[in-house]
Design a protein around this motif. Structure first.
Motif, PDB file in Angstrom:
ATOM      1  N   CYS A 433      -7.436   0.167   2.762  1.00  0.00           N
ATOM      2  CA  CYS A 433      -7.462   0.370   1.488  1.00  0.00           C
ATOM      3  C   CYS A 433      -5.498  -0.469   1.059  1.00  0.00           C
ATOM      4  O   CYS A 433      -5.587  -0.604   2.600  1.00  0.00           O
ATOM      5  CB  CYS A 433      -6.791   1.354   0.179  1.00  0.00           C
ATOM      6  SG  CYS A 433      -5.723   2.723   1.139  1.00  0.00           S
ATOM      7  N   ASP A 434      -5.191  -0.506   0.711  1.00  0.00           N
ATOM      8  CA  ASP A 434      -3.102  -1.264   0.352  1.00  0.00           C
ATOM      9  C   ASP A 434      -2.582   0.207   0.727  1.00  0.00           C
ATOM     10  O   ASP A 434      -2.992   0.816   0.003  1.00  0.00           O
ATOM     11  CB  ASP A 434      -3.193  -1.879  -0.602  1.00  0.00           C
ATOM     12  CG  ASP A 434      -1.639  -2.946  -0.598  1.00  0.00           C
ATOM     13  OD1 ASP A 434      -1.505  -2.517   0.363  1.00  0.00           O
ATOM     14  OD2 ASP A 434      -1.686  -4.119  -1.163  1.00  0.00           O
ATOM     15  N   GLU A 437      -0.199  -0.201  -5.029  1.00  0.00           N
ATOM     16  CA  GLU A 437      -0.485  -1.073  -5.796  1.00  0.00           C
ATOM     17  C   GLU A 437       0.614  -1.868  -6.614  1.00  0.00           C
ATOM     18  O   GLU A 437       0.116  -2.902  -6.796  1.00  0.00           O
ATOM     19  CB  GLU A 437      -0.713  -0.144  -7.209  1.00  0.00           C
ATOM     20  CG  GLU A 437      -2.367   1.026  -7.088  1.00  0.00           C
ATOM     21  CD  GLU A 437      -2.887   1.753  -8.237  1.00  0.00           C
ATOM     22  OE1 GLU A 437      -1.672   1.720  -8.616  1.00  0.00           O
ATOM     23  OE2 GLU A 437      -3.452   1.156  -8.434  1.00  0.00           O
ATOM     24  N   ASP A 438       1.886  -1.370  -6.529  1.00  0.00           N
ATOM     25  CA  ASP A 438       2.367  -2.270  -6.897  1.00  0.00           C
ATOM     26  C   ASP A 438       3.833  -1.876  -5.555  1.00  0.00           C
ATOM     27  O   ASP A 438       4.469  -1.351  -5.656  1.00  0.00           O
ATOM     28  CB  ASP A 438       3.232  -1.669  -8.658  1.00  0.00           C
ATOM     29  CG  ASP A 438       3.943  -2.778  -9.456  1.00  0.00           C
ATOM     30  OD1 ASP A 438       4.395  -3.726  -8.264  1.00  0.00           O
ATOM     31  OD2 ASP A 438       4.134  -2.726 -10.221  1.00  0.00           O
ATOM     32  N   GLU A 453       5.379 -11.100  -3.540  1.00  0.00           N
ATOM     33  CA  GLU A 453       3.986 -11.220  -4.064  1.00  0.00           C
ATOM     34  C   GLU A 453       2.860 -11.330  -2.651  1.00  0.00           C
ATOM     35  O   GLU A 453       1.644 -11.611  -2.678  1.00  0.00           O
ATOM     36  CB  GLU A 453       3.283 -12.883  -4.366  1.00  0.00           C
ATOM     37  CG  GLU A 453       4.035 -12.611  -6.226  1.00  0.00           C
ATOM     38  CD  GLU A 453       4.498 -13.987  -6.798  1.00  0.00           C
ATOM     39  OE1 GLU A 453       4.407 -14.889  -6.498  1.00  0.00           O
ATOM     40  OE2 GLU A 453       4.432 -13.935  -8.285  1.00  0.00           O
ATOM     41  N   THR A 458      -4.694  -9.380  -1.538  1.00  0.00           N
ATOM     42  CA  THR A 458      -5.192  -9.701  -3.065  1.00  0.00           C
ATOM     43  C   THR A 458      -6.052  -8.716  -3.627  1.00  0.00           C
ATOM     44  O   THR A 458      -6.749  -7.728  -3.270  1.00  0.00           O
ATOM     45  CB  THR A 458      -5.908 -11.470  -2.800  1.00  0.00           C
ATOM     46  OG1 THR A 458      -6.705 -11.582  -2.211  1.00  0.00           O
ATOM     47  CG2 THR A 458      -4.743 -12.078  -2.567  1.00  0.00           C
ATOM     48  N   ASP A 459      -6.612  -8.992  -4.881  1.00  0.00           N
ATOM     49  CA  ASP A 459      -7.940  -8.209  -5.498  1.00  0.00           C
ATOM     50  C   ASP A 459      -8.848  -8.738  -4.708  1.00  0.00           C
ATOM     51  O   ASP A 459      -9.982  -7.497  -4.498  1.00  0.00           O
ATOM     52  CB  ASP A 459      -8.211  -8.738  -7.152  1.00  0.00           C
ATOM     53  CG  ASP A 459      -7.174  -7.807  -7.521  1.00  0.00           C
ATOM     54  OD1 ASP A 459      -6.251  -6.959  -7.125  1.00  0.00           O
ATOM     55  OD2 ASP A 459      -6.737  -8.761  -8.449  1.00  0.00           O
ATOM     56  N   ALA A 460      -9.237  -9.647  -4.179  1.00  0.00           N
ATOM     57  CA  ALA A 460     -10.944  -9.698  -3.637  1.00  0.00           C
ATOM     58  C   ALA A 460     -10.137  -9.264  -2.054  1.00  0.00           C
ATOM     59  O   ALA A 460     -11.569  -8.660  -1.469  1.00  0.00           O
ATOM     60  CB  ALA A 460     -10.774 -11.207  -2.906  1.00  0.00           C
ATOM     61  N   LYS A 462      -8.775  -6.124  -1.480  1.00  0.00           N
ATOM     62  CA  LYS A 462      -9.072  -5.077  -2.161  1.00  0.00           C
ATOM     63  C   LYS A 462     -10.161  -4.784  -1.414  1.00  0.00           C
ATOM     64  O   LYS A 462     -10.845  -3.738  -1.036  1.00  0.00           O
ATOM     65  CB  LYS A 462      -8.449  -4.378  -2.980  1.00  0.00           C
ATOM     66  CG  LYS A 462      -7.206  -4.785  -2.936  1.00  0.00           C
ATOM     67  CD  LYS A 462      -6.174  -4.180  -4.065  1.00  0.00           C
ATOM     68  CE  LYS A 462      -4.286  -4.381  -4.472  1.00  0.00           C
ATOM     69  NZ  LYS A 462      -3.789  -4.051  -5.749  1.00  0.00           N
ATOM     70  N   GLU A 463     -10.966  -5.406  -2.702  1.00  0.00           N
ATOM     71  CA  GLU A 463     -12.274  -4.563  -2.327  1.00  0.00           C
ATOM     72  C   GLU A 463     -13.589  -4.936  -1.588  1.00  0.00           C
ATOM     73  O   GLU A 463     -14.304  -4.052  -0.214  1.00  0.00           O
ATOM     74  CB  GLU A 463     -13.248  -5.745  -3.876  1.00  0.00           C
ATOM     75  CG  GLU A 463     -12.643  -5.682  -5.135  1.00  0.00           C
ATOM     76  CD  GLU A 463     -13.439  -7.057  -5.581  1.00  0.00           C
ATOM     77  OE1 GLU A 463     -14.464  -7.378  -5.720  1.00  0.00           O
ATOM     78  OE2 GLU A 463     -12.804  -6.888  -7.550  1.00  0.00           O
ATOM     79  N   ILE A 504      -2.913   4.442  -5.308  1.00  0.00           N
ATOM     80  CA  ILE A 504      -4.375   3.397  -4.359  1.00  0.00           C
ATOM     81  C   ILE A 504      -5.193   4.002  -3.338  1.00  0.00           C
ATOM     82  O   ILE A 504      -6.005   4.530  -2.923  1.00  0.00           O
ATOM     83  CB  ILE A 504      -3.527   2.537  -4.204  1.00  0.00           C
ATOM     84  CG1 ILE A 504      -5.111   0.793  -3.859  1.00  0.00           C
ATOM     85  CG2 ILE A 504      -2.733   2.293  -2.911  1.00  0.00           C
ATOM     86  CD1 ILE A 504      -4.579  -0.077  -3.993  1.00  0.00           C
TER      87      ILE A 504
END
Length: 738
Positions: A433-434, A437-438, A453, A458-460, A462-463, A504
């Protein structure tokens, strides 16, 4: 230089030259090119002032310091060398654990050795003074600078203050070590709301009883400088407080060393509202005997006009200048303005095998085993599959925010440490996991939008990481999660109201826990976190702080049983952030939770939380079990000294070191007294099945406190002695002080 010559030098200086000695500027003022023009314009000073300043802030490295010193001395009429001062808090190139971790060692002798090694590296790099140790007592984990403190107790903090100063200044007057500047005087750790730079408001009794002892221990150990704190005390910012600086520090304690303001603190007297302009701020600070103005134009521009107008005495300024010159003389700078700094020396002393070995030892002793359900730890090498997962699993950010001169590339990661014990067949790894989150809060620390940034997954990704982690976790026998705070979430200006793991990471931990594997959580943080949810989700919890250069090796040694954990908390872990500030030595109350006369809601308690911390001061587990028996007092009455003994037995087959802690309660006093106070502790080595008797000499001096009429004295009456492995699990005996 002899004292008479030093006084002759003082008398020969012009007022601009004298005042220059009381001004400190940062390294960007000393560039040989036009890069120096910007900072000068911003601060409103000219090159003449720069050419006469007495000290430089946060420039290190032998090549840089020698170059700046050479250029400066060529312009200096009297050839008075510059002092180079720097933030070297818990290591220079070899980074030890953060001070809160050092406090968890309960081993001042070891920490003295660590700071002696730090001084050797710092001296080689051209540093003359370090702004360390920070000895502020901290009882609110919301404060980011909990990272820099050794904890919540004045006795323990005082022991470390003495050790750190002694280590840094070893053989100082004969050319060894570097000068110690103790900070932040005074009571900075009690900032309201745990908010950085905020107000401090407390009674003088509490100030003297709890907050001043560690500074006094540092002064008694011979620290050469003291730094003023940003906060107010009793309505006056410390940098302008005659009560704290002149009456207590100088007159009561006899400190005649250099007092330096914290960064821009003299000019901040205006923002506090006790000065209308730079001139008034300067007058307040110099009259409070603040000697050096760090990074403002106040002294540089206002001292001479104040002298000319007769608003301050020449003797007052001369005393400050003399203190600065004396420090330079004591350090031998007039004979050797470099104090032996050289690139060759750096190569000889930086990050040696000896220092790495010491760093690993310190890191090992700082680690606290908080939970070990089902005896999940230690793990046996290469007998089961272990998944190491989490944003700190293979991350070199283990040295924390305030390791200014450390290099991440020197750091041993947790994964690297695990590889010493597990072959590729038995070690699985993914990030999982990251970290956050922010990351937008990093903009306040100078990160650009583009940089922010690029920090997170990225979301991908993370998944993908989550899917990979869950797949590997199903294959593993044990999952070790390396989670924690981001480096920038603690340290200076790192105050937080939410001191749980980032959301997260909490969500990720929940998903791993649902697989019902054996789980171990390694926590990387700069403060006590609220781990109330985590204790229910995992089997083992290892509090690692920011463990330093050798952190990965030290943690691997503990996880795989090469080292038996011995760390004990020096700061309580709250059950809920709403309990803060919290500390074990709280005052008795008329309606305690266990009141014999009041019941239900009408006692001192929360409706939605327990009173007790999640993990108490002094707490920590090991892989051994130690039994305490036969607490004995030499007498039921004390005149001057009482001998206390207790038997401790290792009832396991593994060698261990037990931290035996002695607390006292003054049953009745002329003012309300704490429920318990630490008075002594000992580290005791125990072989398998070995029993030892541990002895303490409890003295009348240790029973003194600030009485109703503010005298420091011990009052006759009843006392209780408590001895045990932490503040809660103790045996007790009573005695009477005659």
């Amino acid at each position: 230089m002899e004292e008479t010559k030093l006084k002759e030098l003082l008398d020969s200086l012009s007022w601009p030259e004298k005042i220059g000695q009381l001004v400190q500027l940062s390294g960007d003022f000393f560039h040989a090119d036009q890069l120096a023009v910007g900072p000068q314009k911003k601060l409103g000073i000219d090159q003449k002032i720069v050419d006469q300043v007495g000290s430089v802030l946060n420039v290190t490295g032998a090549e840089k310091t020698r170059e700046i010193q050479d250029r400066y001395l060529k312009k200096s009429r009297h050839k008075i060398p510059l002092l180079f001062m720097a933030d070297i808090i818990y290591g220079y190139r070899t980074i030890f654990p953060i001070p809160l971790g050092l406090g968890a060692t309960w081993n001042p002798a070891l920490i003295e050795e660590a700071y002696e090694q730090t001084a050797e590296e710092s001296k080689a790099a051209g540093a003359h003074v370090t702004f360390a140790p920070m000895v502020d007592l901290v009882r609110d984990a919301r404060w980011g600078r909990s990272l820099e403190s050794t904890g919540e107790d004045p006795v323990l903090n005082s022991a470390f203050a003495k050790a750190m100063v002694t280590g840094l200044q070893k053989d100082l007057l004969n050319g060894g070590g570097i000068a110690s500047c103790v900070k932040h005087f005074a009571a900075y750790g009690a900032a309201e709301g745990g908010r950085e730079y905020n107000t401090v408001d407390m009674s003088e009794r509490r100030l003297r009883q709890d907050y001043l002892p560690s500074y006094k221990a540092a002064v008694d150990a011979g620290c050469q400088l003291v730094m003023t704190s940003f906060n107010t005390y009793d309505g006056m910012p410390v940098t302008g407080s005659k009560f704290l600086l002149e009456d207590i520090l100088r007159k009561e304690w006899g400190f005649d060393g250099v007092i330096i303001s914290d960064y821009a603190a003299i000019q901040e007297l205006i923002a506090h509202g006790v000065a209308t302009d730079d001139r008034e701020a300067t007058k307040l600070a110099i009259e409070a005997t603040t000697d050096i103005d760090m990074k403002t134009p106040c002294y540089a521009k206002e001292l001479e006009p104040l002298i000319e107008d007769g608003e301050i005495s020449t003797e007052l300024v001369d005393r400050s200048v003399y203190r600065v010159l004396k420090l330079k003389n004591d350090l031998g700078l007039f004979e050797d303005p470099y104090r032996g700094a050289s690139q060759e020396q750096e190569e000889c002393v930086f990050l040696t095998e000896e220092k790495r070995h010491l760093a690993k030892k310190v890191s090992s002793e700082s680690v606290v085993l908080l939970q070990n359900k089902r005896d999940v730890l230690p793990l046996t090498p290469n007998q089961e599959k272990v998944l190491l997962v989490g944003p700190y699993g293979d991350n070199q950010e283990l040295i924390g925010l305030w390791a200014v001169h450390g290099k991440r590339e020197d750091v041993v990661t947790i994964k690297k440490g695990f590889e010493h014990y597990l072959d590729s067949e038995h070690l699985l790894y993914t990030q999982g996991c990251d970290m956050l989150e922010d990351y937008t809060f990093l903009g306040e620390f100078g990160a650009t939008k583009d940089q922010i940034e690029q920090l997170g997954l990225t979301d991908a990704m993370k998944e993908q990481e989550l899917s990979q982690a869950l797949t590997l976790a199903k294959q593993a026998d044990t999952v070790v999660l390396a989670l924690g705070e981001h480096t920038m979430q603690s340290g200076e200006a790192g105050s937080r109201t939410d001191i749980t793991l980032p959301k997260i990471q909490q969500d990720f931990l929940q998903k791993i826990a649902e697989l019902n594997k054996k789980t171990v959580l390694i926590v990387i943080s700069g403060r006590p976190l609220v781990l109330t949810k985590e204790v229910e989700l995992v089997d083992g919890i290892v509090q690692a702080w920011f463990p330093g250069t050798e952190g990965g090796n030290a943690l691997a040694d503990i996880i795989f049983g090469q080292t038996n954990p011995t760390g004990r908390l020096s700061m309580s872990f709250p059950y809920s952030v709403g309990q803060l500030p919290m500390y074990y030595s709280e005052f008795k109350t008329g309606r305690p939770l266990t009141s014999p006369t009041h019941k239900g809601r009408f006692v001192s308690k929360y409706l939605d939380s327990q009173n007790d911390p999640l993990f108490s001061f002094g707490y920590g587990l090991s892989y051994s079990k130690v039994m305490y028996t036969d607490l004995t007092l030499s007498s039921e009455q004390m005149h001057e000294t009482l001998k206390v003994s207790v038997k401790v037995k290792n009832i396991s087959k593994r060698t261990t070191t037990e931290t035996v802690q002695l607390y006292v309660q003054d049953v009745t006093g002329s003012v309300v007294r704490p429920v318990k106070e630490l008075k002594a502790f000992q580290k005791v080595a125990l072989d398998a099945d070995e029993e030892k008797t541990v002895y303490f000499d409890l003295t009348k001096e240790e029973l003194k406190f600030y009485t109703k009429n503010m005298t420091f004295d011990a009052e006759p009456g009843a006392f209780i002695v408590f001895v045990g492995p932490n503040v809660k699990d103790t045996q007790e005996k009573s005695f009477t002080l005659l």
